[in-house]
Write a protein that holds these residues in place. Structure first.
Motif, PDB file in Angstrom:
ATOM      1  N   SER A  50       0.846  -1.198  -0.125  1.00 59.68           N
ATOM      2  CA  SER A  50       0.048   0.061  -0.048  1.00 59.68           C
ATOM      3  C   SER A  50       0.810   1.240  -0.086  1.00 59.68           C
ATOM      4  O   SER A  50       2.018   1.161   0.448  1.00 59.68           O
ATOM      5  CB  SER A  50      -0.944   0.063   1.161  1.00 59.68           C
ATOM      6  OG  SER A  50      -1.101  -0.975   1.797  1.00 59.68           O
ATOM      7  N   TRP A  82      -3.504   4.287  -1.988  1.00 54.64           N
ATOM      8  CA  TRP A  82      -3.393   3.050  -2.899  1.00 54.64           C
ATOM      9  C   TRP A  82      -3.471   1.796  -2.105  1.00 54.64           C
ATOM     10  O   TRP A  82      -2.285   1.565  -1.147  1.00 54.64           O
ATOM     11  CB  TRP A  82      -2.343   3.085  -3.876  1.00 54.64           C
ATOM     12  CG  TRP A  82      -2.326   4.231  -4.716  1.00 54.64           C
ATOM     13  CD1 TRP A  82      -2.774   4.310  -6.198  1.00 54.64           C
ATOM     14  CD2 TRP A  82      -1.970   5.572  -4.562  1.00 54.64           C
ATOM     15  NE1 TRP A  82      -2.564   5.415  -6.651  1.00 54.64           N
ATOM     16  CE2 TRP A  82      -2.065   6.258  -5.856  1.00 54.64           C
ATOM     17  CE3 TRP A  82      -1.263   6.092  -3.544  1.00 54.64           C
ATOM     18  CZ2 TRP A  82      -1.623   7.486  -5.813  1.00 54.64           C
ATOM     19  CZ3 TRP A  82      -0.906   7.348  -3.659  1.00 54.64           C
ATOM     20  CH2 TRP A  82      -1.118   8.348  -4.988  1.00 54.64           C
ATOM     21  N   VAL A 135      -1.562  -2.700  -4.146  1.00 58.27           N
ATOM     22  CA  VAL A 135      -0.878  -2.259  -5.282  1.00 58.27           C
ATOM     23  C   VAL A 135      -0.363  -3.420  -6.136  1.00 58.27           C
ATOM     24  O   VAL A 135       0.232  -4.291  -5.527  1.00 58.27           O
ATOM     25  CB  VAL A 135       0.274  -1.261  -4.770  1.00 58.27           C
ATOM     26  CG1 VAL A 135       1.329  -0.926  -5.789  1.00 58.27           C
ATOM     27  CG2 VAL A 135      -0.274   0.089  -4.071  1.00 58.27           C
ATOM     28  N   HIS A 158       2.910   1.914 -10.742  1.00 52.75           N
ATOM     29  CA  HIS A 158       2.619   2.467  -9.594  1.00 52.75           C
ATOM     30  C   HIS A 158       3.213   3.625  -8.947  1.00 52.75           C
ATOM     31  O   HIS A 158       2.572   4.596  -9.023  1.00 52.75           O
ATOM     32  CB  HIS A 158       2.554   1.281  -8.381  1.00 52.75           C
ATOM     33  CG  HIS A 158       2.255   1.915  -7.075  1.00 52.75           C
ATOM     34  ND1 HIS A 158       1.037   2.590  -6.851  1.00 52.75           N
ATOM     35  CD2 HIS A 158       2.900   2.178  -6.081  1.00 52.75           C
ATOM     36  CE1 HIS A 158       0.759   2.916  -5.799  1.00 52.75           C
ATOM     37  NE2 HIS A 158       1.884   2.867  -5.076  1.00 52.75           N
TER      38      HIS A 158
END
Length: 157
Positions: A121, A135, A138, A143
């Protein structure tokens, strides 16, 4: 417990690579990225750390720091940081208190076996100390770019 966008970021103070200490108080008035990853020097975590390292000049250019957090012990983090020339702090949360405060300690399942682990995260914390974007779960490819874009938008707001 879990934090959501708009919530005040939980307080934390953790030892980090390079003899540093990272804390929410230390970033008071400055935005930062806090990301949680399962284990240093594993394939996905290495790709994620290297992607954030690549984004560091751009993030630094807009005044945003990056902190990586796992439950690894400091020697493993120092070795990981040195191996990949990671300039940003990797923090050790051996007790798991910070991981839990952010809601990143979750039940996982592999091959039908359930266990507790870190949910990959990332949290973008604004200068006001609130979670600007979160987020969870993930997937590494792309990302860091998504986080960088959100950070740039936050700085323009």
């Amino acid at each position: 417990m879990s934090v959501a966008e708009g919530d005040q970021a939980p307080d934390f103070t953790l030892p980090a690579t390079g003899g540093r200490t990272v804390s929410r108080a230390g970033y008071k008035g400055r935005p930062f990225i806090l990301y949680f990853y399962p284990k240093a020097d594993t394939p996905g975590c290495t790709k994620e750390a290297c992607a954030f390292q690549e984004a560091l000049p751009a993030l630094g250019g807009i005044g945003i720091d990056v902190i990586g957090v796992s439950k690894d012990k400091m020697p493993a983090l120092e070795k990981f940081a040195a191996k990949y020339n990671l300039a940003f702090p990797l923090a050790s949360d051996e007790s798991g208190a910070v991981v839990e405060a952010f809601g990143a300690w979750v039940e996982k399942s592999m091959y039908g076996r359930k266990y507790m682990g870190i949910d990959r995260s990332t949290f973008l914390v604004g200068a006001d100390g609130r979670i600007a974007k979160a987020w969870r779960g993930v997937k590494v490819p792309g990302h860091a770019k998504a986080v960088m874009d959100a950070a740039a938008a936050l700085q323009k707001a």
